[in-house]
Scaffold this motif. Structure first.
Motif, PDB file in Angstrom:
ATOM      1  N   ASP A  65       6.951  -0.927  12.309  1.00 11.84           N
ATOM      2  CA  ASP A  65       7.036  -0.721  10.860  1.00 11.84           C
ATOM      3  C   ASP A  65       8.386  -1.158  10.282  1.00 11.84           C
ATOM      4  OD1 ASP A  65       4.526   0.069  10.129  1.00 11.84           O
ATOM      5  OD2 ASP A  65       4.878   2.183  10.560  1.00 11.84           O
ATOM      6  N   ILE A  68       8.310  -4.842   9.795  1.00 13.70           N
ATOM      7  CA  ILE A  68       7.540  -5.245   8.601  1.00 13.70           C
ATOM      8  C   ILE A  68       8.407  -5.041   7.342  1.00 13.70           C
ATOM      9  CG2 ILE A  68       5.479  -4.836   7.196  1.00 13.70           C
ATOM     10  CD1 ILE A  68       4.755  -6.175   9.804  1.00 13.70           C
ATOM     11  N   ASP A  69       9.109  -3.907   7.273  1.00 16.11           N
ATOM     12  CA  ASP A  69      10.061  -3.699   6.162  1.00 16.11           C
ATOM     13  C   ASP A  69      11.058  -4.860   6.095  1.00 16.11           C
ATOM     14  OD1 ASP A  69       8.998  -1.292   5.345  1.00 16.11           O
ATOM     15  OD2 ASP A  69      10.636  -0.051   6.104  1.00 16.11           O
ATOM     16  N   MET A  72       9.504  -7.978   4.787  1.00 17.31           N
ATOM     17  CA  MET A  72       9.301  -7.912   3.335  1.00 17.31           C
ATOM     18  C   MET A  72      10.620  -8.180   2.603  1.00 17.31           C
ATOM     19  SD  MET A  72       6.621  -4.767   2.939  1.00 17.31           S
ATOM     20  CE  MET A  72       4.854  -4.996   3.290  1.00 17.31           C
ATOM     21  N   ARG A 161      -3.781  -3.888   5.679  1.00 16.66           N
ATOM     22  CA  ARG A 161      -2.382  -3.508   5.896  1.00 16.66           C
ATOM     23  C   ARG A 161      -1.594  -4.749   6.302  1.00 16.66           C
ATOM     24  NH1 ARG A 161      -5.398   0.810   6.642  1.00 16.66           N
ATOM     25  NH2 ARG A 161      -4.598   2.819   5.955  1.00 16.66           N
ATOM     26  N   ALA A 162      -0.266  -4.653   6.106  1.00 20.98           N
ATOM     27  CA  ALA A 162       0.587  -5.807   6.394  1.00 20.98           C
ATOM     28  C   ALA A 162       0.755  -6.018   7.895  1.00 20.98           C
ATOM     29  CB  ALA A 162       1.957  -5.592   5.753  1.00 20.98           C
TER      30      ALA A 162
ATOM     31  N   MET B  73      15.741  -8.281  -2.176  1.00 22.28           N
ATOM     32  CA  MET B  73      15.274  -7.598  -0.970  1.00 22.28           C
ATOM     33  C   MET B  73      14.544  -6.302  -1.292  1.00 22.28           C
ATOM     34  SD  MET B  73      18.211  -8.238   1.926  1.00 22.28           S
ATOM     35  CE  MET B  73      19.724  -8.102   0.980  1.00 22.28           C
ATOM     36  N   GLY B  77      11.134  -7.639  -2.825  1.00 19.97           N
ATOM     37  CA  GLY B  77      10.678  -7.659  -1.438  1.00 19.97           C
ATOM     38  C   GLY B  77      10.002  -6.353  -1.066  1.00 19.97           C
ATOM     39  N   LEU B  78      10.783  -5.425  -0.544  1.00 17.61           N
ATOM     40  CA  LEU B  78      10.229  -4.207   0.057  1.00 17.61           C
ATOM     41  C   LEU B  78       9.347  -3.391  -0.884  1.00 17.61           C
ATOM     42  CD1 LEU B  78      10.110  -2.515   2.600  1.00 17.61           C
ATOM     43  CD2 LEU B  78      12.253  -1.423   1.911  1.00 17.61           C
ATOM     44  N   LYS B  81       6.153  -5.440  -2.252  1.00 16.08           N
ATOM     45  CA  LYS B  81       5.110  -5.747  -1.258  1.00 16.08           C
ATOM     46  C   LYS B  81       4.487  -4.486  -0.674  1.00 16.08           C
ATOM     47  CE  LYS B  81       5.922  -9.892  -2.356  1.00 16.08           C
ATOM     48  NZ  LYS B  81       5.176 -10.335  -3.575  1.00 16.08           N
ATOM     49  N   ARG B  82       5.250  -3.377  -0.590  1.00 19.52           N
ATOM     50  CA  ARG B  82       4.630  -2.125  -0.129  1.00 19.52           C
ATOM     51  C   ARG B  82       3.656  -1.594  -1.183  1.00 19.52           C
ATOM     52  NH1 ARG B  82       4.380  -1.706   5.304  1.00 19.52           N
ATOM     53  NH2 ARG B  82       6.424  -1.548   6.304  1.00 19.52           N
ATOM     54  N   GLU B  85       0.569  -3.668  -0.878  1.00 29.83           N
ATOM     55  CA  GLU B  85      -0.181  -3.211   0.299  1.00 29.83           C
ATOM     56  C   GLU B  85      -0.974  -1.932  -0.021  1.00 29.83           C
ATOM     57  OE1 GLU B  85       2.167  -1.678   3.542  1.00 29.83           O
ATOM     58  OE2 GLU B  85       0.802  -2.497   5.053  1.00 29.83           O
ATOM     59  N   GLN B  88      -3.905  -3.060  -2.038  1.00 30.10           N
ATOM     60  CA  GLN B  88      -4.882  -3.838  -1.253  1.00 30.10           C
ATOM     61  C   GLN B  88      -5.691  -2.913  -0.343  1.00 30.10           C
ATOM     62  OE1 GLN B  88      -5.845  -6.981  -1.343  1.00 30.10           O
ATOM     63  NE2 GLN B  88      -4.276  -7.981  -2.573  1.00 30.10           N
ATOM     64  N   ILE B  89      -5.027  -1.918   0.274  1.00 28.00           N
ATOM     65  CA  ILE B  89      -5.732  -0.960   1.141  1.00 28.00           C
ATOM     66  C   ILE B  89      -6.864  -0.287   0.374  1.00 28.00           C
ATOM     67  CG2 ILE B  89      -5.471   1.310   2.286  1.00 28.00           C
ATOM     68  CD1 ILE B  89      -2.645   0.395   3.134  1.00 28.00           C
TER      69      ILE B  89
END
Lengths: 263, 263
Positions: A65, A68-69, A72, A161-162, B73, B77-78, B81-82, B85, B88-89
Motif C-alpha cells: 500500500d 501505491i501511495d 500516486m 482497486r489500484a 504529489m 497525486g495521492l 487518485k485515492r 479509486e 471506481q470501487i
C-alpha cells in the motif's frame, strides 16, 4: 497517430520531448514512467522500495500500500503534472491521466509471485497486476476534441482497486485501441542493445525474423524486451523505434531514424 | 447537477462521501483539497510550509517551486487518485484532473503579496494565482459521456505554468460553467459558524440579506467565507449548503438539510 513511451529515468530529456511533441502535426498518446522520481521520494521518506525476483528470474518492485501511495505521488502526481505543464507551456492541450481515471486501464491483480527466501519458496501477493483492456472510447473522446493524453500507472484491478503494473506491458493494449503508425520507446540507452551492458552491441535495425531468432536465445531483461516488441508488432504496429531519450530532441531524432528501427 | 467541495482536512470522511456520490442519480463535479496530506508529506520530507500573512490580514501558503511539487504529489497525486479509486470501487467512473489538465482552470499569477517583515513591508511574489476561466467544454464532454470529474489544484497561469490557488475561489468559476442547483461545502465543522472558534455559534439557515448584513461586520477568515458564499450566489446557485464532512454520510446528510442552508 503516434504512441510514445518515455522511460522514467533521471536522464530522460522531458523538456526536449515536450518541444518535439509540440511540433508534431499528428495526434499522439504519451505513456510515461517515473522510477527515478519514485526512488528519490522513497529515499527522502525513508520508505524501502523492496525488490522481488521471481523463481523464473523476473525482477519487480513489491507493491504494497505504501508503494501505491508512492506511485500516486511520483507517477500520477509529480511526473505526470510536470509533463502536462511542459506541454501546456508549448501550447499542447495535454490531459494527464493514470490508469484509474475513467477506467482507462482495467486489469487483474496478480495471484502471487513465487520467490525464493533462503531455502524456501514463498508466494508474495502484492498490489501488482496486469492490464487487460484500455478504454479506447475515452482516448478517442479526448483526441478527437484536441486533447493530448499523457498516461501513467497505477491501473485498476478486477475489484476497481489500484494496482501497479509495467508500463511496457500496457503499450500493446494502447496500440490495439489507437492503431499508431509508429511506436517510439525512449530509454537511457542509444537504442536496443543485444548485450544490455555493452553500448557497442547497439542494433540499428531489426526485422521480425531477427526478433524471433534473438528472442529464442536471449535471457532475463533482454528476452523480456524482445517479447514486448514482438507483442507490439503482433498488435499491428508497422514500425517500432527504440531510441535515446537523453538527447536534445529525443522524439525528432527517433523519427529521423536514430536508434533501433524495427519494421 | 451538483457541485461539491470537500475540504482537505484529516477528518473529512472521503469513504462516506464516495458512497453518497455513488447513490446520486444526477451528475456532479467534485472539487477537493488535501491540506492534511500536504502538511504530512511536507513534514516527512522536512520541507517547511511557509505561511504568509498579507498586510490586509489574508493568510496563505508561500507557493515556491518546492510547494508546487508538493501540491502535485499530495493534491493532484495521492488525494486525487485515492478519491478516484474510492469512486471506481463503487462503480462511479471518476476522472481525476488538476487545473492544468486540458487547461481546465486558467488564471493569472499574483503580482505579489505585501507582507510585513519586522519593520518593513515587502512584496513576496510566489507561484500563487487566481483562476479566471474554467474549461466548461471539457467538463461537459466528460459528464455527457458518463464520467465524473474530480478536480483539484494547481491551475495554469497566463504563461501556462502551474500556480497554486484557493479551491474556494474556484467554486464560482465552476458554477458559472455547470449551473449546479446545489453547491455543497464539506468542512470539519458542523456548518457555518458566526464565530469560527465557537461551535455554539452554528447558523442553521441564512438568506441573502443575512449574508450581506453579516459580511459588513465580519473580519478575517469569516468575512472571506461569507464573501465566497456571496460570489456563489451571484454566480447563480439557487442553494448552498455548508455541512459537516466528518459524519458517516456527509453528502446525504447535507442534502437532507443538516448543516447551514443558504438560499
Amino acid at each position: 497517430m503516434l504512441l510514445i513511451k518515455a522511460g522514467g529515468g533521471r536522464a530522460i530529456n522531458l523538456t526536449g520531448l515536450a518541444a518535439d511533441l509540440a511540433s508534431l502535426t499528428e495526434p499522439f498518446v504519451l505513456l510515461h514512467g517515473a522510477n527515478a522520481k519514485r526512488d528519490d521520494l522513497a529515499a527522502r521518506l525513508g520508505i524501502e522500495v523492496k525488490r522481488l525476483v521471481s523463481v523464473s528470474g523476473v525482477a519487480s518492485v513489491e507493491s504494497d500500500d505504501d508503494l501505491i501511495d508512492l506511485m500516486m505521488m511520483s507517477y500520477a502526481g509529480l511526473q505526470n503534472k510536470r509533463i502536462v505543464e511542459l506541454l501546456q507551456i508549448r501550447g499542447v492541450n495535454a490531459v494527464g491521466l493514470c490508469g484509474l481515471d475513467g477506467g482507462l486501464v482495467r486489469g487483474r491483480r496478480n495471484q502471487g509471485i513465487r520467490v525464493r527466501r533462503g531455502e524456501k519458496t514463498l508466494i508474495v501477493r502484492d498490489r501488482s497486476g496486469k492490464g487487460e483492456a484500455v478504454n479506447g472510447s475515452l482516448l478517442r473522446l479526448l483526441i478527437d476534441n484536441g486533447y493530448a493524453p499523457v498516461v501513467t500507472v497505477p491501473i485498476l484491478d478486477e475489484t476497481n482497486r489500484a494496482v501497479n503494473t509495467e508500463n511496457d506491458d500496457l503499450l500493446p493494449l494502447f496500440q490495439g485501441e489507437i492503431g499508431a503508425e509508429t511506436v517510439v520507446l525512449l530509454l537511457e540507452e542509444k537504442g536496443f542493445l543485444r548485450d544490455g551492458s555493452d553500448p557497442g552491441s547497439f542494433v540499428p535495425q531489426m526485422n521480425r525474423d531477427d526478433l524471433e531468432q534473438w528472442e529464442k536465445t536471449a535471457t532475463g531483461r533482454i528476452k523480456r524486451k524482445l517479447r514486448g516488441i514482438q507483442k507490439l508488432l503482433e498488435a499491428g504496429v508497422p514500425r517500432v523505434i527504440i531510441a535515446d531519450g537523453r538527447v536534445d530532441h529525443p522524439l525528432a531524432e527517433a523519427l529521423a531514424g536514430q536508434g533501433t528501427v524495427i519494421q
